[in-house]
Design an enzyme around this catalytic site. Sequence first.
Site, mmCIF file in Angstrom:
data_model
loop_
_atom_site.group_PDB
_atom_site.id
_atom_site.type_symbol
_atom_site.label_atom_id
_atom_site.label_comp_id
_atom_site.label_asym_id
_atom_site.label_seq_id
_atom_site.Cartn_x
_atom_site.Cartn_y
_atom_site.Cartn_z
ATOM 1 N N ASP A 94 -0.297 2.664 3.317
ATOM 2 C CA ASP A 94 0.868 2.504 2.441
ATOM 3 C C ASP A 94 0.569 1.330 1.514
ATOM 4 O O ASP A 94 0.614 0.171 1.941
ATOM 5 C CB ASP A 94 2.131 2.220 3.255
ATOM 6 C CG ASP A 94 2.624 3.438 4.032
ATOM 7 O OD1 ASP A 94 1.768 4.184 4.576
ATOM 8 O OD2 ASP A 94 3.843 3.641 4.106
ATOM 9 N N LYS A 158 6.461 6.483 -2.589
ATOM 10 C CA LYS A 158 7.369 5.849 -1.625
ATOM 11 C C LYS A 158 8.301 4.888 -2.356
ATOM 12 O O LYS A 158 7.884 4.183 -3.279
ATOM 13 C CB LYS A 158 6.534 5.118 -0.570
ATOM 14 C CG LYS A 158 7.296 4.337 0.484
ATOM 15 C CD LYS A 158 6.314 3.737 1.483
ATOM 16 C CE LYS A 158 6.966 2.726 2.417
ATOM 17 N NZ LYS A 158 5.998 2.127 3.360
ATOM 18 N N LYS A 187 8.331 9.612 0.345
ATOM 19 C CA LYS A 187 8.740 8.841 1.521
ATOM 20 C C LYS A 187 9.848 7.871 1.154
ATOM 21 O O LYS A 187 9.770 7.167 0.141
ATOM 22 C CB LYS A 187 7.553 8.067 2.105
ATOM 23 C CG LYS A 187 7.928 7.175 3.290
ATOM 24 C CD LYS A 187 6.732 6.460 3.888
ATOM 25 C CE LYS A 187 7.159 5.422 4.932
ATOM 26 N NZ LYS A 187 6.017 4.738 5.562
#
Length: 230
Positions: A94, A158, A187
């Site tokens: 991430d 995300k 996400k």
Amino acid sequence: MEYTCEEIAKMIDHSLLRPELTDQDIVEGCEIAKKYNVASVCCRPSDVALAKKLLAGSEVKVGAVVGFPHGSHKTETKVFEAEQAIKDGAEELDMVIHIGKLRSRDFDYVREDIKAVCDVAHRHGVIVKVILENCYLDDELKRIGCKLAEEAGADFVKTSTGFAPGGATIEDLKLMRESVSPRVQVKAAGGVRTLDAALKVREVGATRFGATKTAEIMEECYRRKKQGCC
């Protein structure tokens, strides 16, 4: 909306990112992740090797953050972080974009920064989720950030790190889902603390969400299913 608790569990990246977490907290967090068979744990770079050991034999993947939480590391540093995390056992990354560069409209820098990490990750079969930190962006830059991430090869976009003033919103998730092709998943992170919140992000197209309240979410899911209420 119909769902199974197993489906909800496989949307969860159990978050182990708070700076004060001890080794014992990581142990306990991985036990929670294994108990509910979530998608992954998302941990600090220094905890990847420990998490990999703790999760051995389970289906839970190990994720690591890159350029966290502000995204202002040099690209070379992010690449080194990514390589080391993968060496330690990370299967997902991430990464935070360079927020200031996006706000400066230096789009080539942002694209190449993401691409450098994606290239390293994909050589090892590791997926990359690109964190925009939406609370610092207007809608135009959110859309552009999503498109740059897709152009660079990202697997997910995300919403946030969970360490900025704002987290995931339904409006942002809709915008992000509309801004990328079906190849790229979305996400949610920051503020998904209940089963109802998880169902809302699922409804608008998010396939993963970060959570620190994994046990509470899953126990509520099992309770409702047992009662046959949803």
